[in-house]
Structure formats: C-alpha cells, structure tokens
Design an enzyme around this catalytic site. Structure first.
Site, PDB file in Angstrom:
ATOM      1  N   ASP A  11      35.909 108.782 -54.680  1.00 30.43           N
ATOM      2  CA  ASP A  11      35.509 109.093 -53.316  1.00 30.43           C
ATOM      3  C   ASP A  11      35.753 110.569 -53.051  1.00 30.43           C
ATOM      4  O   ASP A  11      36.880 111.047 -53.161  1.00 30.43           O
ATOM      5  CB  ASP A  11      36.338 108.229 -52.359  1.00 30.43           C
ATOM      6  CG  ASP A  11      35.762 108.189 -50.961  1.00 30.43           C
ATOM      7  OD1 ASP A  11      36.037 107.232 -50.240  1.00 30.43           O
ATOM      8  OD2 ASP A  11      35.046 109.137 -50.590  1.00 30.43           O
TER       9      ASP A  11
ATOM     10  N   TYR B 223      31.208 116.598 -46.845  1.00 26.66           N
ATOM     11  CA  TYR B 223      30.349 117.610 -46.220  1.00 26.66           C
ATOM     12  C   TYR B 223      31.118 118.896 -45.968  1.00 26.66           C
ATOM     13  O   TYR B 223      30.586 120.002 -46.114  1.00 26.66           O
ATOM     14  CB  TYR B 223      29.761 117.091 -44.903  1.00 26.66           C
ATOM     15  CG  TYR B 223      28.740 115.980 -45.041  1.00 26.66           C
ATOM     16  CD1 TYR B 223      28.487 115.366 -46.263  1.00 26.66           C
ATOM     17  CD2 TYR B 223      28.005 115.551 -43.942  1.00 26.66           C
ATOM     18  CE1 TYR B 223      27.556 114.347 -46.377  1.00 26.66           C
ATOM     19  CE2 TYR B 223      27.061 114.532 -44.054  1.00 26.66           C
ATOM     20  CZ  TYR B 223      26.846 113.930 -45.268  1.00 26.66           C
ATOM     21  OH  TYR B 223      25.919 112.936 -45.371  1.00 26.66           O
TER      22      TYR B 223
ATOM     23  N   GLU C 107      30.271 108.695 -52.974  1.00 20.24           N
ATOM     24  CA  GLU C 107      31.106 107.681 -53.615  1.00 20.24           C
ATOM     25  C   GLU C 107      30.460 107.174 -54.891  1.00 20.24           C
ATOM     26  O   GLU C 107      29.251 106.984 -54.937  1.00 20.24           O
ATOM     27  CB  GLU C 107      31.248 106.467 -52.694  1.00 20.24           C
ATOM     28  CG  GLU C 107      32.245 106.591 -51.606  1.00 20.24           C
ATOM     29  CD  GLU C 107      32.223 105.310 -50.812  1.00 20.24           C
ATOM     30  OE1 GLU C 107      33.226 104.593 -50.810  1.00 20.24           O
ATOM     31  OE2 GLU C 107      31.169 105.016 -50.227  1.00 20.24           O
TER      32      GLU C 107
END
Length: 731
Positions: free
Chosen positions: A69, A74, A172
């Site tokens: 993850d 962003y 992910e």
DNA sequence: ACGGGTCAGACT
DNA sequence: TAGTCTGAC
C-alpha cells in the site's frame, strides 16, 4: 484455520475481500443511518440479497501473500514533482474554488496536526496554517488523475518482478510470493543467513512479544533465524525478506515509500499492511491470526464496512470478528445466504481463498464528474458539452491502452445521476446505458450522447420533459460518467497473424475495428426481445432539443465542440437508406496518438474525403475478393490499403439483410455461416486455423459441424468473428 | 444532493 | 446481456 474450505461454494469470479484501514467518514455513517434509515435490513431476506461477498476455497494455508500500500500516494507523487515539499505537512486538494477544495490525500506530517481527508482546504489551513496544499491537475475542466495512474504503474512494474501481482487499485498491489519464498527456503533459507537486511529487521511481527525493553530488532532477527519454526513461519520469514527488498527497490527507483502486510492470504495481508504506516511492514504469522481477529471491529474487515457490516452489528450483535465465531455456518447461511454465510464463517477464522489475480492492468476505464447542487446540468447542450469532455479523456486513455497494451475495449457505458424537481418521484434513478464501443473521439462522443438521450427519455417518461424550451426543464444532472469495459487483448505472440498485425502500424489494428456499422439494420433484424440494445437507437436521436451552438458560444467561449460536431458529422456517411455508415475510425485511430501530440483537425477533413473515395474502392474490391480461400490471404489482400473493413460488407449482407424481415433466420445456419465471409470455410487450411485466437477457432469449428445446431439467436452468436475485429453497433 | 473520481465484483 | 447495486480507495 485448519479447515480447508472444500465446503465453500464456488460461485462467480470473486473479489478481493480484505479490510479497509481507513475509517469511513462520519458523514458516511450518518448518511447511512439517517438518510437511508433501515436500509441495511435488506441484507436479511433472501430476496434482498445482492452484491454480497462470496466464499472461495482456499488452495493452501501456506501461501505467502503480500499487500503493498503506497503511503498517501497522491501526496508522494506531488512531492516528487516538487521536492521542496518533502517533509512539509502537505495535502492534495481538488477544485480549489469552493472552500479551498476537498482534500483527497494528506501527508503524515500534516496528519500530526489533525489534518484529515474529507476536510476542505480552508479547514485544513485552520488546524494547520502551514499546510502545503497542492491541487490535483485539471484537464478539460475536470480532475486529471493520469499522473497518479502512471506513477502507480511504475510501482507495479517493480513489484511484479518477484511473483504474481495484482493491481488492486491505483495505489495498492497484492503479490503472491509463495513460489519465491519456497525457492528461497530451498536455496538460501534465512535460517542460514549471517546478516539480515536492515529493512527486514524493522518489520513488525504480530504476536512476537517484545516485552520490557528487549531489543525489538534482535527479536525479529531471532524470529527470522529460528530453525525450529513451523514451515509456514519459515515461508513468511522469506516473505519478509523479499518484501523488504521489493520496497527498497520501489523507493530507489520511484522515490515512493510504501507499507506492506505479509500473511497467508489476501485478507490478512491487507489487514496487516495498514497496521504500521508509513514505510513499514507487518507480518501475520499463522499462530497470531486468532488473536488479531478476536478483537477486530467487524466493520474494519474489508467488505464489511458497509451495510452488511451494519446488519451484522444491528441484527446479530456482532461487534468484532471474534463475535462471529459463535454462529454456526448454517445460521449465517440462513441469514445471509449460502455464499455470504460461508464467507462470513470463513473470515471469522482467518480463512480467505481469494487468489492473487495476476492482473497488472485495469479492467475498465472511466471518466466522470459530479455537478453538485446548484451546478447541476439543466440543459441538454450543457450535458453534451461535459459528455464531450469526458469522452475526450476516455478516448485518450483508450488510445494509450491500445498503443501501450494492445488492448481493445468493447463496451461503452454511460452513467448519470439526476433529480427531478417537479415530480415527487425523485426516487427514480437515471438508468445507465451501454452500447458497443467504437474507437475515435467523435464516435465515442456521439454514442455517449445518444446513450444519454436514451437514458433521459426513459428517466423523464413520456410527458416529463415538455418544458424543454424554456428555463426549467424539470430535471438536473448531478453526475455524469462514461466508461469503457470488456477490454480484451489483441491477439499477439509468435503466430503469423499476430506478426502480420504487429508488422503494421496501429492503424491496421484500427482497420479491424469499426467495420460493420449498419447498426440500425442489425438492431432491427434481431429477434425481438433478444437484442441487447433495444430502446437505444444510436443513429437517430429520439428527442429534439435545442441546438447547442448558441448555448455554447454564450457559455463556453473556448469550446471546440463545434469542431467536434463537424468532425463527427463529416465522418459519418449517410447511406441511401438513411442509415449512417461509419467506417472511418481507422483513420481516427491511427492518428490517435499523433492527435494527442498536436491537434490537426483541419487535416482530418482532408483525410476524410480521401477516405471516402478509398472506401468506395474497397467496397468494390471486397466483392471481387469473394472466394479467397485463406484468411491470411484475405487479410493480405487488404494489406496495402491503409484503411477499411473487410468483414463488414459481407457480414452485413448476410446478417443485416437486404430484406428487413426475419427471413434470414429461417435460412440454413451453416449455409449462412459459410457464406458469411464470402468463401468456403471448409477449405481453410488447418495451419491457418491454429493461428486464430481460440475463440475464433471454436466458432469456425462449430460451423464445420453441421449437426450441431445452435439456438435461433444465430445473429447474435454468429457475429463473434466480425465483432472480434469490429466492435461496433451490434453484439 | 456528493468528500470526488474511479475501480471491481455479485447478482438478476 | 445490460443494468443495478455494494463496497473500497
């Protein structure tokens, strides 16, 4: 846990049930509890059962699965673009106009100050005045996430090096490292290593007691080195090393940090990846599964964050995953259905059979935008304008996908949300509509618009839209989106057909696509009730709305919509029957990427007239080519011709039918198929057969078995081949 | 009448 | 199948 899930019912393709680390926003909960009242109860009855998790058998309880993850992804992407932001409290916002925009990603530095996702930019500034707000890039008036998507691809390409890799979302990834771990265990087991990588030593191992000031890293080292460990633990130890290595590689090559969970299945890996963030990894040994799940709030489990989770709490009094253990499987099945019941019974025990899918690319592309409250779209031209923007983006992405991944999307779908101000029938939802996807921006725009009109007509009903001419049309569109799905790879590999294609420019792929487009005919000639696109006549708008030109000039000065309209109309060739014959997407498509670099719309008009004459030539040539024996030959005969469809004409002649009646169906099926391509399929060389995609092979073989008749929906079924090459207005 | 923009999947 | 719906990030 030792229970293997033979008992599970295998249905469907399965999803990825793991759990969400992030708590739903308060707003979300309130909306569920207040707005929708007792909606969750729908999960109770069998009739209300839908879109529920499904159990799948667990192939092994000794897999090594990792979930990776990206940390506030962003933000990291923006920080890489602007390195001066590194280390500062940073958040990514979109649409800066209203209350400073909405935060969609928050750096860990900013979180320390209480900055949260779902805050507005202004709120964030209040709790953390020094927070750096970076805007999401905007293109065509909407958020443009391509930078993040591409960054995600960078990561995936690295993570995919060590095992099967599934891109679960933009940030992910799931990895199946079982083979890599087994190999390491055989060749160079951690137990024999002198030194363990530093990053691996920083791992968190659930259940490893780090009591009173003992050196944590030393404990980890011991755990990895244990000789007397369970085989599964030894595999996980290998997983630790592999994942640590991968994460370092990601950091080195992309400058992004990520967190990871390592466990025996996807659910547990996902659970673990969120436990220690950022930039850390967590392991769930087999022995600590029960302890982990016992106290885990039920709604933290993936798939239980919504109504199903609420139903479990409200109806069953289940607050933790451990609480589920008290219910026999039958009880859960009785309440939630066979599949979901079994699934629940399994997850309570840490059993999850989901496989890592081995998919690096998305299955669909979508482009959408919301128009909240007062910004709702209230006129058809306004909708058309935004649809054009969305379609432009979608088309661009489809072109990239075709170019980079050699894949073609086959279905275009339009979604919208709407409200009706007049009628109190505001419950009614705007129906989604889909149709075969034709490549080319103008075509996608045209088709999407027609889908919208079909949807709108259905939505407003017969007399709902009467006031269209004046101010209030009675409806408003609050969200619009177009998406492309059913994306399949173009056949590739070593076979000659593929080589043939690959030797050509993309334009030749494109020439395979938009051939048969006598959609109206096709639709009409389908047996009633069996056609897929009833109600949607893509060529003939059913509603007369005011023209858009005036509106456009007034409201959107810099709009090139007119240009696009010109394009779409000039590229459509009205046939004598009044049907639109569109056969030119090859040119559009071949120019797809070039267009992206420099817009050369004027040249297109020229190309288009050129195309038309070429088209007429081809038309004649097709007839002449009747009787070609080899598919290869047939292909090659059109090789020098840069554009055009070679399947369409014959196909349409047979299926579209010169007579509109259903007489074509009463005709002998084999006969029809034999003639469909204008040559005798029995004479196809077997070597040529082998070169075809299996899908096509199967179909041709079935043609050759005269006794095996298929049901009367011959048209739909028999067009597989042409449809394979020609995703156009029929299916 | 939505955190916004996307995705995936189950089911009918 | 197309369409609806749930759920997640």
């Amino acid at each position: 846990m030792t229970k293997t899930s033979k008992r599970c019912v295998e249905v469907g393709t399965g999803g990825h049930w793991t759990y969400s680390v992030k708590l739903p926003s308060l707003f979300f909960w309130l909306s569920l509890l207040v707005d929708k009242g007792e909606d969750y109860r729908r999960f109770g009855g069998k009739r209300g059962e839908r879109a529920m998790p499904v159990a799948k058998p667990e192939s092994s309880d000794s897999r090594v699965i990792a979930h990776v993850d990206m940390d506030c992804f962003y933000v990291q992407v923006e920080q890489r673009k602007q390195p001066q932001l590194r280390g500062l409290p940073t958040a990514v916002v979109q649409y800066n106009e209203w209350k400073g925009g909405a935060l969609i990603a928050v750096s860990y530095e900013a979180r320390k100050f209480g900055v949260k996702r779902s805050m507005r930019g202004e709120e964030a500034k209040e709790v953390c005045p020094q927070v750096q707000l970076v805007q999401v890039p905007v293109a065509r008036g909407k958020a443009d996430l391509s930078g993040y998507r591409n960054a995600g691809s960078e990561v995936v390409s690295i993570l995919a090096r060590r095992g099967r890799c599934e891109r679960a979302s933009i940030d992910e990834v799931y990895l199946d490292l079982t083979d890599a771990a087994e190999m390491m265990l055989a060749d160079n087991p951690p137990q024999g290593m002198e030194t363990i990588d530093e990053e691996a030593l920083k791992s968190h191992i659930l259940g490893l007691n780090n009591e009173d000031g003992s050196d944590v890293k030393e404990n980890v080292r011991k755990w990895i080195h244990r000789h007397n460990a369970d085989h599964r633990d030894k595999l996980l130890a290998c997983g630790i090393l592999i994942v640590a290595e991968l994460r370092m590689q990601v950091l080195k090559e992309t400058e992004f940090t990520c967190s990871a969970g390592i466990a025996h299945n996807k659910m547990l890996a996902k659970l673990a990846s969120g436990m220690n963030k950022p930039a850390q990894q967590t392991v769930v040994p087999f022995s600590s599964v029960k302890g982990l799940l016992d106290t885990l709030p039920i709604r933290k489990m993936k798939q239980l964050g919504g109504k199903l989770g609420i139903s479990l709490q409200m109806d069953m009094g289940v607050n933790t995953v451990g609480d589920l253990l008290q219910f026999p499987e039958e009880k859960l099945q009785e309440r939630y259905g066979i599949n979901t019941g079994t699934w629940l019974w399994n997850i309570a025990r840490g059993i999850s059979g989901e496989e890592v899918e081995g998919r690096l690319l998305p299955k669909s592309h979508g482009s959408g935008k919301t128009f909240p409250g007062p910004r709702a779209l209230k006129t058809v031209p306004a909708v058309q304008h935004w649809l054009n923007q969305l379609c432009e983006e979608l088309s661009e992405r489809l072109c990239s996908d075709l170019d980079q991944n050699k894949r073609i999307a086959h279905t275009l779908t339009l979604h919208a949300r709407a409200y009706k101000s007049s009628d109190t029938d505001s419950q009614k939802k705007f129906p989604s509509k889909s149709c075969p996807l034709r490549y080319g921006t103008a075509k996608i725009q045209e088709d999407a618009f027609n889908l919208f009109q079909a949807g709108l007509r259905e939505y407003i009903g017969f007399y709902g839209g009467k006031t269209q001419g004046s101010h209030c049309s009675g409806w408003g569109i609050t969200s619009l989106s177009v998406s492309a799905s059913k994306i399949v790879p173009i056949p590739s590999g070593t076979c000659s057909i593929a080589k043939y294609f690959q030797g050509q420019s993309t334009s030749h792929f494109s020439s395979m696509q938009s051939s048969d487009n006598l959609n109206t005919e096709a639709t009409l000639s389908l047996p009633s009730g069996s056609e897929c696109y009833s109600e949607v006549n893509l060529s003939e708008p059913k509603i007369d709305f005011p023209k858009e030109e005036s509106w456009i000039k007034d409201t959107v000065p810099d709009l090139d919509l007119q240009e696009q309209k010109d394009l779409s109309s000039t590229l459509s060739e009205k046939t004598q029957d009044g049907f639109i014959q569109e056969d030119i997407s090859p040119l559009l498509l071949s120019g797809c990427l070039e267009q992206n670099r420099s817009k050369q719309q004027q040249d297109l008009t020229k190309d288009e007239s050129q195309f038309k004459s070429e088209y007429k030539e081809r038309k004649g040539k097709r007839l002449k080519d009747k009787g070609t024996y080899s598919i290869i030959e047939l292909f090659k005969s059109y090789n020098p011709n840069p554009s055009g469809s070679f399947l369409s004409h014959e196909y349409n002649r047979t299926v579209g039918g010169t007579d509109a009646s259903s007489s074509s169906y009463s005709r002998d099926e084999e006969e029809g198929r034999r003639e469909a391509w204008g040559y005798n399929i029995d004479e196809i060389d077997s070597s040529v057969m082998e070169e075809l995609p299996t899908e096509i092979q199967d179909e041709i073989k079935s043609w050759m078995q005269p006794h095996k008749r298929r049901p009367n929906n011959m048209v739909k079924r028999s067009c597989t081949i042409s449809h394979y090459f020609s995703p156009s207005k029929k299916s």
